[in-house]
Design an enzyme around this catalytic site. Structure first.
Site, PDB file in Angstrom:
ATOM      1  N   HIS A 189     -11.345 -34.343  -3.000  1.00 16.81           N
ATOM      2  CA  HIS A 189     -12.178 -33.860  -4.099  1.00 16.81           C
ATOM      3  C   HIS A 189     -13.096 -34.974  -4.582  1.00 16.81           C
ATOM      4  O   HIS A 189     -12.700 -35.771  -5.427  1.00 16.81           O
ATOM      5  CB  HIS A 189     -11.287 -33.369  -5.239  1.00 16.81           C
ATOM      6  N   HIS A 437     -16.479 -29.770  -5.608  1.00 14.92           N
ATOM      7  CA  HIS A 437     -15.082 -29.870  -6.060  1.00 14.92           C
ATOM      8  C   HIS A 437     -14.133 -30.311  -4.948  1.00 14.92           C
ATOM      9  O   HIS A 437     -13.449 -31.304  -5.085  1.00 14.92           O
ATOM     10  CB  HIS A 437     -14.614 -28.522  -6.641  1.00 14.92           C
ATOM     11  N   GLU A 589       9.027 -22.466 -23.005  1.00 18.43           N
ATOM     12  CA  GLU A 589       9.937 -23.046 -22.009  1.00 18.43           C
ATOM     13  C   GLU A 589       9.220 -23.950 -21.010  1.00 18.43           C
ATOM     14  O   GLU A 589       9.755 -24.991 -20.610  1.00 18.43           O
ATOM     15  CB  GLU A 589      10.680 -21.930 -21.255  1.00 18.43           C
ATOM     16  N   HIS A 650      17.680  -9.658 -18.932  1.00 16.11           N
ATOM     17  CA  HIS A 650      18.276 -10.897 -19.429  1.00 16.11           C
ATOM     18  C   HIS A 650      19.385 -11.431 -18.522  1.00 16.11           C
ATOM     19  O   HIS A 650      20.010 -12.427 -18.851  1.00 16.11           O
ATOM     20  CB  HIS A 650      18.830 -10.683 -20.840  1.00 16.11           C
TER      21      HIS A 650
HETATM   22  C1  LIG Z   1      -1.262 -24.444 -11.232  1.00 14.75           C
HETATM   23  C2  LIG Z   1      -2.360 -24.655 -10.243  1.00 14.75           C
HETATM   24  N1  LIG Z   1      -3.063 -23.609  -9.811  1.00 14.75           N
HETATM   25  C3  LIG Z   1      -4.027 -23.782  -8.888  1.00 14.75           C
HETATM   26  C4  LIG Z   1      -4.286 -25.006  -8.372  1.00 14.75           C
HETATM   27  C5  LIG Z   1      -5.317 -25.164  -7.271  1.00 14.75           C
HETATM   28  N2  LIG Z   1      -6.493 -25.859  -7.824  1.00 14.75           N
HETATM   29  C6  LIG Z   1      -6.665 -27.165  -7.656  1.00 14.75           C
HETATM   30  S1  LIG Z   1      -8.041 -27.738  -8.417  1.00 14.75           S
HETATM   31  C7  LIG Z   1      -8.447 -26.194  -8.973  1.00 14.75           C
HETATM   32  C8  LIG Z   1      -9.691 -25.983  -9.797  1.00 14.75           C
HETATM   33  C9  LIG Z   1      -9.600 -26.805 -10.988  1.00 14.75           C
HETATM   34  O1  LIG Z   1     -10.737 -26.727 -11.745  1.00 14.75           O
HETATM   35  P1  LIG Z   1     -10.949 -27.840 -12.842  1.00 14.75           P
HETATM   36  O2  LIG Z   1      -9.685 -28.150 -13.510  1.00 14.75           O
HETATM   37  O3  LIG Z   1     -12.081 -27.435 -13.677  1.00 14.75           O
HETATM   38  O4  LIG Z   1     -11.299 -29.112 -11.975  1.00 14.75           O
HETATM   39  P2  LIG Z   1     -12.740 -29.579 -11.454  1.00 14.75           P
HETATM   40  O5  LIG Z   1     -13.070 -28.758 -10.278  1.00 14.75           O
HETATM   41  O6  LIG Z   1     -13.691 -29.392 -12.553  1.00 14.75           O
HETATM   42  O7  LIG Z   1     -12.477 -30.995 -11.114  1.00 14.75           O
HETATM   43  C10 LIG Z   1      -7.497 -25.268  -8.563  1.00 14.75           C
HETATM   44  C11 LIG Z   1      -7.570 -23.830  -8.873  1.00 14.75           C
HETATM   45  C12 LIG Z   1      -3.533 -26.077  -8.868  1.00 14.75           C
HETATM   46  N3  LIG Z   1      -3.695 -27.321  -8.435  1.00 14.75           N
HETATM   47  N4  LIG Z   1      -2.599 -25.884  -9.813  1.00 14.75           N
END
Ligand SMILES: Cc1ncc(C[n+]2csc(CCOP(=O)(O)OP(=O)(O)O)c2C)c(N)n1
Ligand SMILES: [Mg+2]
Length: 847
Positions: A189, A437, A589, A650
């Site tokens: 990234h 990204h 939680e 539950h």
């Molecule tokens: C819980 C979770 N869901 C999905 C992902 C997959 N994922 C990694 S980065 C991303 C997008 C994140 O967007 P943002 O936080 O705005 O980061 P940016 O692209 O702006 O750096 C996703 C969906 C993840 N790492 N964790």
């Protein structure tokens, strides 16, 4: 095309004419001035901003005019990445672009007339950069000269870099290391490190009290990268600040945590620059941030821990713990529910030592956040009770620094900084798009970006001279001073408060204080017995008194979980009483799990609690605890169908199997009150493993240990509780938790029928698996294949102990809403069923 144009008074009239024609021809024109005919205007004031815009990719090409064009050319060429030419003829206008990648055309306002000038501009804009090797070779040489100049300039003592220049160079080093690493790995990234490099630079080099020489110094400020996909930010900064490595025994290894070679091998096996931040694996990483949202929530645990530590260990004149937590997060962390849970609690608890910086770039993987995330995040945080600040330009390090200073001065509430940024900053084709990204920029784009940064286009993994030194003079010096001061303070503290100092040292090494297990209860045999949760409550109250830094709480179920610490002075943790040991997580939680982890990362012995069924909501954090090897634990009560009338929503069924599947997690389901005590004895001594306790809601008979084996067998995971006279059983009944006493009842009946049975109490698969083969064979002799397992949970996995031909009395469906007795009958948890199954097993083996 986006064309920038600049001039001074000498070319003013010509500029106005060319602009009009460019507009007519459909180009996008940016006028860098001059904006009026003023003889006092100087060309550098206009040409330089144009040149900067060209190298940053804000315009595609530039046109610069002055009286002769010479001044404009001289000036533009001072900016690294600019290739300006003074042009009078068509041939050069085209060839300059094709062969020399000319990106600014300079002309003399007093030497070419409007007609010729317009011809030249048209020719220039129509020409394209040639990719012929001989031209590229020459251009590489030019780029190299630039790089060398940059180096010697930095090295030159006569002209030391200004602080501002050094900052920019350092920021661009973070950016380009990130770009190169992603490019080399062919995955990763790049965009967010490019955008957030100035933020990370500012936090580390200007603000944080962190000594790279000792990344586990207890009073260091903490940095959490919750948008962990931007891990290259972390690897770059750990490398450039030369953070040193420590091992699991907290010894310093005398080598850098992350080397340039690790960065070159980003995302490769054994590199200390893995895909995401990994605690344990890389020194200087404060937590594995894992799935989005958990990092921010974990940082709340860190902040809570700091408050607790300060309240319990600071003394007048001795601020032993006064550190802060800096957390960086993205849109994902703001969208995830756990982020909201944690933010809500952080404000309620007044954690003013906590700062989250939100990378407000409007981009996630699927595109612009306008497709899915249009709430007013700042207003939401205001409503929680955070101090909300905004920095409108992620490149403005002074404003970032100022905002962080405001955070440090803010009392009574955490700080949330909205940082407006551009993902992929500097990339002409990918900035502000989701393309920046999660994939490498590509070789061509990397060149353009480096050009935009004024960076030598062909240099890879370049750390220019002066950058390491700049960090050493910033965070290095400040961190060393802070740690030295603290060490002196702690020496004086140890003299005055030796007991407290010893505790702090023990805590840091995850050791236990002497006498940690004194007064642990022993429960007398009792057929009516006591519930697992009640026994647990008694043990917790003893342990919390013996171990000062042992604390935790429940997600609003403490009265049911029996986790309340009721002894005099235990106290409640609230904003006004941050020394209390009863935590109230509220009905949150997932955040509870992460907060418990954050506390453990701060070396407290922390626990959480809820009903076992709701462990599902905490599971991602439990998984991270296992991944990070943190000795946290969870007291989960109502472990099976004991809360009968509450019904299937539950009643846990698959939770045991699911938790047993987590590598490194110790799952324990004790059979009676004494097994509860032994389970705790085992858990508390763990230094690098999390544990989960599944505890009964209902009373379980306290087994007569003079008749049956001692409960200390819990420490082996499984043990022979009751046996056929003289051993050598024909059938083995294996059970956990509430089903152990059922198995014992069945065993007595089998014995009465002359059948040689054995009962194995198996509170923990995981612990049992770590015993020697010899021990395991002694408990489950391989030649005794008639086996019955009994557990009020999914049968999933029990084949490993009973064999494919063995019998498992367990759950194949969800439960039902009814009193427990009826449920036991309906689902076959009755002694006679076990007896029948045992006889059937023996019969089948005999046949
Ligand atoms: C819980 C979770 N869901 C999905 C992902 C997959 N994922 C990694 S980065 C991303 C997008 C994140 O967007 P943002 O936080 O705005 O980061 P940016 O692209 O702006 O750096 C996703 C969906 C993840 N790492 N964790
Ligand atoms: Mg984003």
């Amino acid at each position: 095309m986006r064309v920038g144009i600049a001039t001074d008074h000498g070319g003013f009239a010509l500029k106005e004419e060319i602009m009009a024609k460019l507009n007519l021809a459909g180009h996008q024109v940016v006028d860098f001035g001059a904006h009026s005919l003023n003889p006092d205007d100087d060309y550098p004031d206009f040409v330089l901003p144009l040149a900067e815009a060209v190298v940053r990719g804000k315009v595609d090409r530039g046109v610069a005019v002055c009286g002769s064009g010479v001044g404009a050319a001289v000036c533009a060429n001072k900016v690294p990445g600019v290739r300006a030419g003074l042009i009078h003829d068509h041939f050069s206008a085209r060839q300059g672009v094709e062969d020399d990648h000319m990106n600014i055309l300079c002309m003399g306002g007093r030497t070419v007339g409007p007609e010729v000038a317009w011809d030249l501009v048209q020719t220039y804009l129509a020409a394209e950069y040639s990719q012929a090797e001989r031209h590229l070779r020459r251009l590489r040489k030019v780029a190299l000269i630039e790089a060398q100049r940059l180096k010697t300039q930095n090295a030159s003592e006569e002209r030391p870099m200004s602080d501002e220049q050094a900052a920019q160079l350092s920021i661009n080093t973070i950016r380009t290391l990130s770009i190169d690493a992603v490019q080399q790995a062919k995955s990763g990234h790049p965009g967010t490190p490019m955008a957030l490099a100035p933020l990370v630079y500012t936090i580390w080099n200007r603000v944080m009290n962190f000594d790279p020489e000792d990344p586990i110094w207890p009073n260091r400020d903490r940095f959490v990268l919750s948008n962990g996909h931007a891990s290259m930010l972390l690897w770059s900064i750990l490398h450039l600040t030369q953070v040193q490595a420590v091992n699991a025994e907290y010894e310093r290894l005398g080598q850098p945590s992350v080397t340039l070679d690790d960065i070159r091998r980003f995302r490769q096996l054994d590199s200390k620059a893995p895909g995401h931040p990994e605690y344990h694996w890389v020194s200087g990483v404060e937590t594995t941030t894992g799935p989005l949202g958990q990092g921010v929530a974990t940082s709340v645990g860190m902040a809570l821990a700091q408050k607790w530590l300060a309240n319990n260990y600071n003394r007048p004149g001795f601020d032993i713990f006064d550190y802060k937590i800096y957390t960086v997060c993205g849109d994902g962390c703001m969208m995830e529910g756990i982020g909201s849970e944690a933010a809500s609690l952080a404000a309620h608890l007044g954690l003013d030592n906590l700062c989250w910086v939100w990378d407000n770039n409007h981009i996630t993987i699927e595109g612009n956040t306008s497709i899915t995330f249009t709430e007013d995040v700042a207003a939401r945080f205001l409503a929680y009770g955070w101090n909300v600040l905004r920095v409108g330009d992620a490149n403005d390090v002074d404003r970032i620094e100022h905002a962080l200073e405001v955070f440090r001065q803010t009392k009574g509430r955490p700080t949330f900084i909205v940082l407006d940024s551009h993902i992929g900053y500097g990339s002409p084709h990918k900035q502000d798009t989701s393309a920046a990204h999660g994939e490498p920029l590509g070789d061509d784009e990397v060149r353009l970006v480096k050009r935009a940064y004024g960076w030598p286009e062909d240099a890879k993994f370049l750390v220019p001279d002066g950058v390491y030194e700049h960090f050493a003079a910033g965070i290095g010096g400040r961190g060393r001073d802070a740690r030295q001061k603290w060490t002196e303070l702690f020496t004086a503290y140890r003299e005055k408060y030796p007991g407290l100092a010893t505790e702090i040292e023990q805590m840091q090494k995850r050791e236990l204080p002497a006498g940690w297990d004194r007064n642990l209860p022993v429960f007398a045999a009792d057929p009516k017995g006591i519930a697992g949760r009640d026994a647990s409550g008694k043990v917790l109250n003893v342990l919390a008194q013996n171990i000062r830094w042992f604390l935790g709480g429940s997600a609003d179920l403490a009265p049911s979980n029996k986790t309340t610490l009721t002894y005099e002075g235990a106290g409640n943790f609230q904003a006004a009483t941050p020394g209390g040991k009863n935590l109230h997580f509220g009905i949150r939680e997932h955040a509870m799990g992460a907060i418990v982890n954050g506390m453990s990362l701060s070396k407290l012995r922390s626990f959480g609690a809820t009903f076992f069924i709701f462990s599902d909501y905490a599971r991602p954090a439990i998984r991270l605890a296992a991944l990070m090897e943190l000795p946290v634990f969870f007291a989960f009560t109502h472990d099976a169908m004991g809360d009968g009338e509450d019904g299937p929503t539950h009643q846990p069924v698959e939770q045991l199997a699911s938790l047993r599947a987590i590598p490194g997690l110790v799952t324990l389901r004790p059979a009676d009150a004494n097994e509860v005590v032994e389970a705790y004895r085992y858990i508390v001594q763990l230094r690098h493993q999390p544990a989960v306790l599944a505890l009964s809601r209902q009373a379980l008979p306290t087994l007569d240990r003079s008749k049956y084996a001692a409960a200390s067998g819990v420490s082996k995971g499984a043990y022979v509780l009751a046996d056929a006279p003289g051993g050598k059983p024909d059938v083995i009944l294996i059970a956990s938790g509430s089903e152990v006493s059922l198995a014992v009842e069945a065993h007595e009946k089998l014995l009465a029928d002359g059948i040689r049975s054995r009962v194995v109490s198996m509170p923990s698969w995981d612990i049992f698996e770590h015993q020697t083969q010899e021990y395991r064979d002694s408990v489950l002799p391989p030649n005794v294949t008639a086996r019955v397992a009994i557990e009020q949970a999914s049968t999933f996995g029990w084949e490993r102990y009973v064999g494919l031909a063995g019998r498992v009395i367990g759950m194949h469906t969800f439960g039902a809403s009814a009193p427990l007795k009826e449920l036991q009958k309906k689902f076959g948890f009755e002694p006679y069923e076990i007896v029948a199954a045992a006889k059937e097993q023996i019969g089948r083996r005999a046949a």
